[in-house]
Scaffold this active site. Structure first.
Site, PDB file in Angstrom:
ATOM      1  N   HIS A   1       8.798  -4.094  -2.308  1.00  0.00           N
ATOM      2  CA  HIS A   1      10.174  -4.129  -1.812  1.00  0.00           C
ATOM      3  C   HIS A   1      11.178  -3.812  -2.915  1.00  0.00           C
ATOM      4  O   HIS A   1      11.024  -4.220  -4.062  1.00  0.00           O
ATOM      5  CB  HIS A   1      10.497  -5.471  -1.148  1.00  0.00           C
TER       6      HIS A   1
ATOM      7  N   ASP B   1      11.219  -8.506  -9.828  1.00  0.00           N
ATOM      8  CA  ASP B   1      10.770  -8.835  -8.481  1.00  0.00           C
ATOM      9  C   ASP B   1      11.695  -8.110  -7.510  1.00  0.00           C
ATOM     10  O   ASP B   1      12.827  -8.541  -7.311  1.00  0.00           O
ATOM     11  CB  ASP B   1      10.830 -10.346  -8.273  1.00  0.00           C
TER      12      ASP B   1
ATOM     13  N   GLU C   1      12.758  -7.829   2.066  1.00  0.00           N
ATOM     14  CA  GLU C   1      11.761  -8.856   1.757  1.00  0.00           C
ATOM     15  C   GLU C   1      12.403 -10.161   1.300  1.00  0.00           C
ATOM     16  O   GLU C   1      11.930 -11.249   1.660  1.00  0.00           O
ATOM     17  CB  GLU C   1      10.800  -8.340   0.676  1.00  0.00           C
ATOM     18  N   GLU C   2      13.456 -10.083   0.501  1.00  0.00           N
ATOM     19  CA  GLU C   2      14.056 -11.292  -0.052  1.00  0.00           C
ATOM     20  C   GLU C   2      14.674 -12.193   1.021  1.00  0.00           C
ATOM     21  O   GLU C   2      14.972 -13.352   0.759  1.00  0.00           O
ATOM     22  CB  GLU C   2      15.113 -10.945  -1.108  1.00  0.00           C
TER      23      GLU C   2
ATOM     24  N   ASP D   1       3.627  -7.296  -5.082  1.00  0.00           N
ATOM     25  CA  ASP D   1       4.838  -8.039  -5.420  1.00  0.00           C
ATOM     26  C   ASP D   1       4.680  -8.568  -6.832  1.00  0.00           C
ATOM     27  O   ASP D   1       4.113  -7.881  -7.674  1.00  0.00           O
ATOM     28  CB  ASP D   1       5.074  -9.151  -4.396  1.00  0.00           C
TER      29      ASP D   1
ATOM     30  N   HIS E   1      13.142 -14.957 -10.191  1.00  0.00           N
ATOM     31  CA  HIS E   1      14.455 -15.207  -9.584  1.00  0.00           C
ATOM     32  C   HIS E   1      15.468 -15.732 -10.596  1.00  0.00           C
ATOM     33  O   HIS E   1      16.432 -16.399 -10.223  1.00  0.00           O
ATOM     34  CB  HIS E   1      14.335 -16.157  -8.385  1.00  0.00           C
TER      35      HIS E   1
END
Length: 344
Positions: free
Chosen positions: A68, A185, A219-220, A240, A320
């Site tokens: 993603h 990510d 995706e998030e 991922d 994150h």
């Protein structure tokens, strides 16, 4: 390794293209341009993602890989009386991880302004107990780099509720091989997939099975890869990131193979196959469990698709937040993907 140089080059490029979930058009157009240059057929789905296809010797069963390109970010929730902004989060980050970060605010007309994310009590010389202020949405502001002292002046800039806010990734590639940036990510895996596709196209190898590559863009927020899966797809591999921390086996140099995340176990035989392939091609790997994690593969299962699902990715530290990985993790992940795609 020329392909590794290409992967790093693509990674740096797409990291510097803002793409919070819901505002990914610019980076998706870039991916499409790259696929076109590689001569790879692709289509865009209604959600705004891209599906590329490499034809194989057999059309059934087919395979699908996904990574993603959407990232964490925010939206303008409110314009305060003093002209600063209140945000609402996009994706699962904590506000302390973006405190002090530079950001970009994109208006509905496409104009971009810069700012800084701060707490409402940012000065140690004024607020004696500033550290006690909780880092919550209500207590965070964006200080705009524009002359504005009121909500009216901010609105005259064209800024309004619903405008997207992106975080400055601050990309750096070090001499020691580390890549540190926000949004590794999952842009690291997108770059890896581009690199593997380029390798296959230039080598002229015909894959044993037709393979689809989905670059998803939601995706998030939980549903990037849960649609547009052709009926002939049997194996679905999400590429991922591998999460690093206390109790984890993953590090910044490996390809991480997920056994279980918050959705439950991944397909046992598929995981074992990936482990065996990693051993055969001498890709440094770790098997791990991610307790607070979900992927496009788990989203696809929740959507009701009858697939065998797996999850791998480069080890990434401080997910994150201020993330970091190493070129070796990119290389090991690319090795395993190439081995998988050429396997029977």
């Amino acid at each position: 390794m020329k392909s590794l140089d290409y992967i790093v080059e693509q990674l740096v490029t797409i990291l510097n293209i803002p793409s919070p979930s819901g505002n990914t058009e610019q980076v998706i157009r870039y991916i499409e341009q790259e696929l076109t240059q590689l001569g790879v057929p692709h289509v865009r789905n209604h959600k705004g993602g891209v599906i590329a296809t490499l034809e194989g010797k057999k059309d059934r069963p087919a395979r699908m890989l996904t990574a993603h390109v959407d990232t964490l970010g925010a939206m303008v929730k409110e314009i305060h009386a003093n002209g600063t902004l209140r945000l609402t989060s996009i994706g699962g980050f904590r506000w302390h991880s973006v405190k002090g970060e530079y950001c970009w605010i994109e208006t509905a007309e496409g104009k971009v302004y810069t700012g800084t994310i701060l707490s409402k009590q940012p000065s140690v010389h004024v607020y004696r107990e500033m550290e006690k202020l909780p880092r919550t949405e209500e207590n965070m502001i964006v200080r705009l780099d524009e002359v504005t002292r009121s909500a009216e002046e901010t609105r005259k800039l064209g800024i309004e509720v619903g405008d997207f806010v992106s975080f400055d990734p601050r990309v750096q590639v070090t001499d020691s091989g580390f890549i540190k940036s926000r949004h590794l990510d999952d842009k690291a895996s997108v770059a890896i997939l581009l690199g593997v596709i380029k390798q296959i196209v230039e080598s002229g190898v015909k894959l044993p099975y037709t393979t689809y590559f989905l670059i998803s863009n939601n995706e998030e927020i939980g549903y990037g890869g849960n649609s547009n899966i052709p009926l002939e797809v049997k194996e679905y591999l999400a590429v991922d990131m591998g999460a690093i921390g206390e109790g984890q086996t993953t590090d910044e140099y490996c390809v991480s193979i997920c056994a279980k995340d918050s959705s439950g176990p991944y397909h046992k035989e598929f995981r074992q196959k990936l482990v065996k392939l990693a051993q055969e091609v001498e890709a440094y790997y770790k098997v791990d469990i991610y307790p607070y994690y979900g992927s496009d593969a788990s989203a696809a299962l929740r959507a009701g698709h009858d697939i065998i699902h797996g999850l791998i990715g480069p080890g990434i530290d401080a997910s994150h937040s201020h993330e970091r990985t190493h070129k070796e993790a990119l290389e090991n992940t690319a090795k395993l993907i190439r081995a998988y795609l050429e396997s029977e």
